[in-house]
Enzyme design. Structure first.
Site, PDB file in Angstrom:
ATOM      1  N   LYS A  61     -76.477  54.262 -59.428  1.00  0.00           N
ATOM      2  CA  LYS A  61     -76.682  53.058 -60.377  1.00  0.00           C
ATOM      3  C   LYS A  61     -77.613  52.130 -60.263  1.00  0.00           C
ATOM      4  O   LYS A  61     -77.942  51.371 -61.079  1.00  0.00           O
ATOM      5  CB  LYS A  61     -75.299  52.517 -60.182  1.00  0.00           C
ATOM      6  CG  LYS A  61     -74.049  53.388 -60.772  1.00  0.00           C
ATOM      7  CD  LYS A  61     -72.828  52.808 -60.766  1.00  0.00           C
ATOM      8  CE  LYS A  61     -71.801  53.741 -61.683  1.00  0.00           C
ATOM      9  NZ  LYS A  61     -71.335  55.000 -60.638  1.00  0.00           N
TER      10      LYS A  61
HETATM   11  C1  LIG Z   1     -70.743  56.004 -61.032  1.00  0.00           C
HETATM   12  C2  LIG Z   1     -70.889  57.102 -59.934  1.00  0.00           C
HETATM   13  C3  LIG Z   1     -70.402  58.446 -60.548  1.00  0.00           C
HETATM   14  C4  LIG Z   1     -70.043  58.618 -62.146  1.00  0.00           C
HETATM   15  O1  LIG Z   1     -70.913  58.443 -62.998  1.00  0.00           O
HETATM   16  P1  LIG Z   1     -70.592  58.256 -64.645  1.00  0.00           P
HETATM   17  O2  LIG Z   1     -71.701  57.881 -65.265  1.00  0.00           O
HETATM   18  O3  LIG Z   1     -69.605  57.264 -64.545  1.00  0.00           O
HETATM   19  O4  LIG Z   1     -70.062  59.568 -64.838  1.00  0.00           O
HETATM   20  C5  LIG Z   1     -70.533  59.414 -59.772  1.00  0.00           C
HETATM   21  N1  LIG Z   1     -70.755  59.339 -58.331  1.00  0.00           N
HETATM   22  C6  LIG Z   1     -71.194  58.331 -57.671  1.00  0.00           C
HETATM   23  C7  LIG Z   1     -71.627  58.051 -56.528  1.00  0.00           C
HETATM   24  C8  LIG Z   1     -71.005  57.078 -58.659  1.00  0.00           C
HETATM   25  O5  LIG Z   1     -71.243  55.874 -58.358  1.00  0.00           O
END
Ligand SMILES: *Cc1c(COP(=O)(O)O)cnc(C)c1O
Length: 471
Positions: free
Chosen positions: A113
């Site tokens: 993210k």
């Molecule tokens: C947010 C997240 C996900 C999922 O991503 P999406 O875009 O919501 O499908 C998977 N793994 C980790 C470590 C995350 O922080």
């Protein structure tokens, strides 16, 4: 490029308007009015680009030059990505047996993210400094969004951020990454509920137009288009790193929660990138059921799993996928989503399902036991530690042999999930986060039985009051 809502009531919005919004006013999500296709000659040229150059090239397709000039856009991207721990930002680790790990976790908070939120933070800051405006970012997190968003905006003048995290459902490190931030503009709540429970009061706030416009409330959950846009870049980058020659197919396996990441993958594919996409999920399997047989229906509750950042009930980006799969038919998207919202379930019509299955070729539900087994196997063979989310993707590889070139999206560093690493009998790895345990913390509570919506509204009013005093 102009933007519209997936449910049709808003059209012709600028990138800035969409960036500074959460849900569209009609309850839909924002999408670009069309998806530029990347011609062969461009696909070839982009193959030599670095990751930041790809972010620029893609952002340029979705943000008009009249909105942000090339020089400024480039500055925003470069300075946002400067804090990554490796200069190339994204790196691929090639393990035995054709396991290509696409490491997206080299940002400050060790999860993918950071890629999008750093740039989105930079874009927001750019517009705010032009407009001399104050905003309040309001988000719920299942773990990683909160810390990445806080990192993107901590200490910035025109922004306050309110984060709701589900108590006891994030890893200890994830929680500390949020609760140890003491800047005045950061307001963290621990909520006695699941990440879906805490989405409710947030959605209520965003549904209140007066509140939203009075306080300039915005969301940077993956409902925010800016995040999806930036995430398209890592699919291009991974493709180029893995393909034998430009144009040859590559399969990319994506651990999926709210489906923001895989939606970006679908957009990359729609733009002409020759990738095959696979979604892996934990026991919260709504996405997998939807892709398999069109059964888009909520599970009765959220199951806690080792891959906790994917412990969600409602993967809100599916609305974008439906919109993509019916070729931007807003009437149909609205009908399907209306039914889903009133009954908590809807059966995706066959023609749309068919297109969805072309976009996302396969999916798999992965249990906690399979996650730990995969972490153990990969460690035994490579001395490489996977995070539990990434392990769901690699498990798919162990179940479905293929000669295709495959990349596995690594969404986080295993250091963020010491509990899961311990369960796999692997000795702890720290990756520079061990000091968090010694820092002072700052956070507030939302207890069971309290009126969370009122607490939030009061907090928001209070922030605005204090801001007026400061200015
Ligand atoms: C947010 C997240 C996900 C999922 O991503 P999406 O875009 O919501 O499908 C998977 N793994 C980790 C470590 C995350 O922080």
């Amino acid at each position: 490029m102009k933007y519209c809502s997936t449910r049709g009531q808003e059209k012709n919005l600028t990138f800035e308007e969409v960036l500074f919004s959460g849900y569209a006013k009609d309850g839909g999500l924002y999408m670009p009015e069309f998806f530029p296709s990347i011609r062969n000659e461009e696909l070839e040229r982009w193959s030599k680009y670095s990751y930041p150059e790809l972010v620029f090239a893609l952002a340029r397709k979705f943000i008009d030059e009249e909105e942000i000039s090339c020089a400024v856009l480039n500055d925003i991207i470069i300075s946002s990505l400067k804090r990554f721990r490796i200069p190339e930002v994204v790196r691929i680790e090639k393990l035995k047996g054709g396991i290509n790990i696409i490491e997206l976790f080299h940002g400050t908070t060790l999860a993918f993210k950071d890629l999008a939120l750093s740039v989105v933070g930079g874009l927001i800051d750019h517009y705010l400094s032009q407009r001399n405006k104050h905003i309040i970012i309001l988000i719920g997190t299942s773990g990683d969004t909160g810390s990445a968003a806080i990192e993107g905006v901590r200490g910035r003048k025109g922004i306050d951020i309110v984060v709701l995290l589900p108590d006891g459902r994030c890893s200890m490190i994830q929680e500390l990454q949020m609760t140890t931030v003491t800047e005045d503009n950061v307001h963290v709540y621990k909520v006695e509920g699941t990440s879906d429970d805490l989405d409710e009061p947030i959605k209520q706030c965003f549904g209140d137009q007066k509140l939203v416009s009075k306080h300039n409330l915005i969301s940077i959950n993956s409902i925010n288009w800016g995040r999806i846009m930036v995430q398209v870049a890592h699919f291009f980058f991974s493709y180029y790193q893995l393909c034998s020659n430009v144009g040859a197919p590559v399969e990319i396996v994506v651990p999926t929660g709210a489906a923001g990441n895989i939606t970006a993958g679908c957009i990359a594919k729609k733009m002409g990138l020759p990738i095959t996409l696979v979604a892996t999920v934990n026991k919260n399997d709504i996405i997998s059921r939807a892709i398999d047989k069109g059964d888009f229906s909520l599970n009765s509750s959220v199951t806690q799993t080792l891959a906790s950042a994917m412990d969600i009930q409602n993967p809100y980006n599916v609305e974008r996928l439906i919109y993509l799969c019916c070729d931007g038919d807003v009437e149909r998207t609205r009908q399907i989503m209306d039914e889903f919202e009133s009954k908590d379930k809807v059966s995706i019509p066959d023609d749309i399902l068919h297109t969805l299955q072309e976009l996302i070729a396969d999916s798999m539900v992965v249990s906690d036991t399979a996650i730990t087994t995969t972490m153990k196997t990969v460690y035994a063979e490579n001395k490489y530690v996977l995070c539990p989310h990434t392990a769901t993707a690699v498990y798919y590889h162990h179940q479905r042999n293929s000669d295709a070139i495959r990349g596995f999206i690594a969404t986080a560093s295993p250091a963020k999930f010491p509990e899961a690493v311990a369960k796999a009998d692997i000795s702890p790895i720290t990756d520079g986060v061990e000091h968090l345990q010694d820092l002072p913390t700052k956070f507030l509570w939302m207890r069971k039985g309290e009126d969370w919506h009122s607490i939030l509204c009061a907090k928001i009013e209070n922030i605005t009051k204090n801001k007026d005093r400061k200015v």
